[in-house]
Design an enzyme around this catalytic site. Sequence first.
Site, PDB file in Angstrom:
ATOM      1  N   ASP A  48       0.826  -1.217   0.000  1.00 28.94           N
ATOM      2  CA  ASP A  48       0.000   0.000   0.000  1.00 28.94           C
ATOM      3  C   ASP A  48       0.857   1.263   0.000  1.00 28.94           C
ATOM      4  O   ASP A  48       0.360   2.355  -0.274  1.00 28.94           O
ATOM      5  CB  ASP A  48      -0.968   0.010   1.198  1.00 28.94           C
ATOM      6  N   GLU A  49       2.155   1.118   0.312  1.00 31.58           N
ATOM      7  CA  GLU A  49       3.015   2.308   0.394  1.00 31.58           C
ATOM      8  C   GLU A  49       3.210   2.999  -0.954  1.00 31.58           C
ATOM      9  O   GLU A  49       3.692   4.129  -1.002  1.00 31.58           O
ATOM     10  CB  GLU A  49       4.375   1.934   0.983  1.00 31.58           C
TER      11      GLU A  49
ATOM     12  N   LYS B 188       9.094  -0.147  -5.239  1.00 25.56           N
ATOM     13  CA  LYS B 188       7.923  -1.026  -5.369  1.00 25.56           C
ATOM     14  C   LYS B 188       6.948  -0.434  -6.396  1.00 25.56           C
ATOM     15  O   LYS B 188       6.363  -1.164  -7.202  1.00 25.56           O
ATOM     16  CB  LYS B 188       7.225  -1.213  -4.018  1.00 25.56           C
TER      17      LYS B 188
END
Length: 339
Positions: free
Chosen positions: A129-130, A159
């Site tokens: 979710d970052e 990511k």
Amino acid sequence: MSENFEPTNIIVTGGCGFIGSNFVHYVVNNHPDVCVAVLDKLTYAGNPENIAGLPADRVELVVGDICDAALLDELVPGHDAIVHYAAESHNDNSIDDPTPFLRTNVEGTFCLLQAARKFGVRYHHVSTDEVYGDLALDDPARFTEETPYRPSSPYSSTKAASDHLVRAWHRTFGVRATISNCSNNYGPYQHVEKFIPRQITNILDGVRPKLYGDGRNVRDWIHTDDHSSAVWTILTKGEMGETYLIGADGERSNIDVLRAILTRLGKPADDFDWVRDRPGHDRRYAIDSTKLRRELGWEPKHTDFSEGLDQTIAWYTENRAWWEPVKAATEARYKAQGQ
Ligand code: NAD
Ligand code: TDX
């Protein structure tokens, strides 16, 4: 339309790390027809003990680097899916030295996508979710699949980059790919550099826990078994090219989590040290997992955080031999960073 996919031979990258090894246990325990090849470089974060004792006829460990294209050419044929967990995963390390994050998280994903493309293998990408950045404490919103990307740290930016590669390889080359972005995991086998295990093991070692900033940062906690069941659901029922957010409505401030750990271990709730804040520290994460629940019928099972925390504390208490060998070096690194 969701595709129903029944894999029998899967590759799990990073299967000796925290979440990857829990997924391997989950598959062995719940899907008796599936064999797993774990591809893991065994970095400081990978421990073969995490999958020791699983049946040798169902779980094979291949020690190697996801950036090794020649190794992938040998390993990938004969498998029907790659479930990609391997990563450099810790924000504080990415601030100290981003180099391995670029290599493993971006180049490594590129190599796996090339292999998936070459051998026509289904690919599932485990993300975080970052990638969506953070939310204010008083923001009523939560992250959804439509939230724009706005990563803050070297870790989350790599990511995010890897997620973009997956979408491009699906659209341009037709790789049969899905992405999941999950919130903060907790449970057994998590490295003692991470928040919950660091504080539990500090207390067990007679050291005061360390809290960053003002302690009000919020994380959305999910038990790692629920992450595993969600990834399995997406792997087998997900629609190609789609992204699914995984969360279990577990928002809690760091100070509340720390006080809960202290109290459970018989310490006063204020028996901790305030330490230097993380540069660029994300304030709050929160996941809306409606799409995954509505479209694929997934539900978390471990919704009682107190019970999950008790089990996690018990696991670290009973498994000192697992974490003691790496504890001193981890704390020395934090001390050098003023944390
Ligand atoms: P971890 O650091 O515990 O484990 C990472 C594993 O990957 C280790 O076994 C390591 O040896 C292996 N690895 C690293 N570089 C490699 C390489 N080049 N080749 C092969 N293997 C390599 O990580 P984790 O916390 O279990 O996270 C797993 C995945 O889940 C990551 O992709 C992470 O971004 C994602 N994720 C984590 C969380 C969380 O709360 N920890 C939440 C959401 C998503
Ligand atoms: O000692 C500490 N004290 C402290 O206050 C540590 C290690 C952390 N913290 C704070 C920082 C965060 O607000 O606790 C919170 C959680 O920290 P981490 O365990 O480092 O997790 P986080 O940075 O939120 O990232 C995790 O969740 C998303 C994983 O490490 C990532 O891999 C995942 O993508």
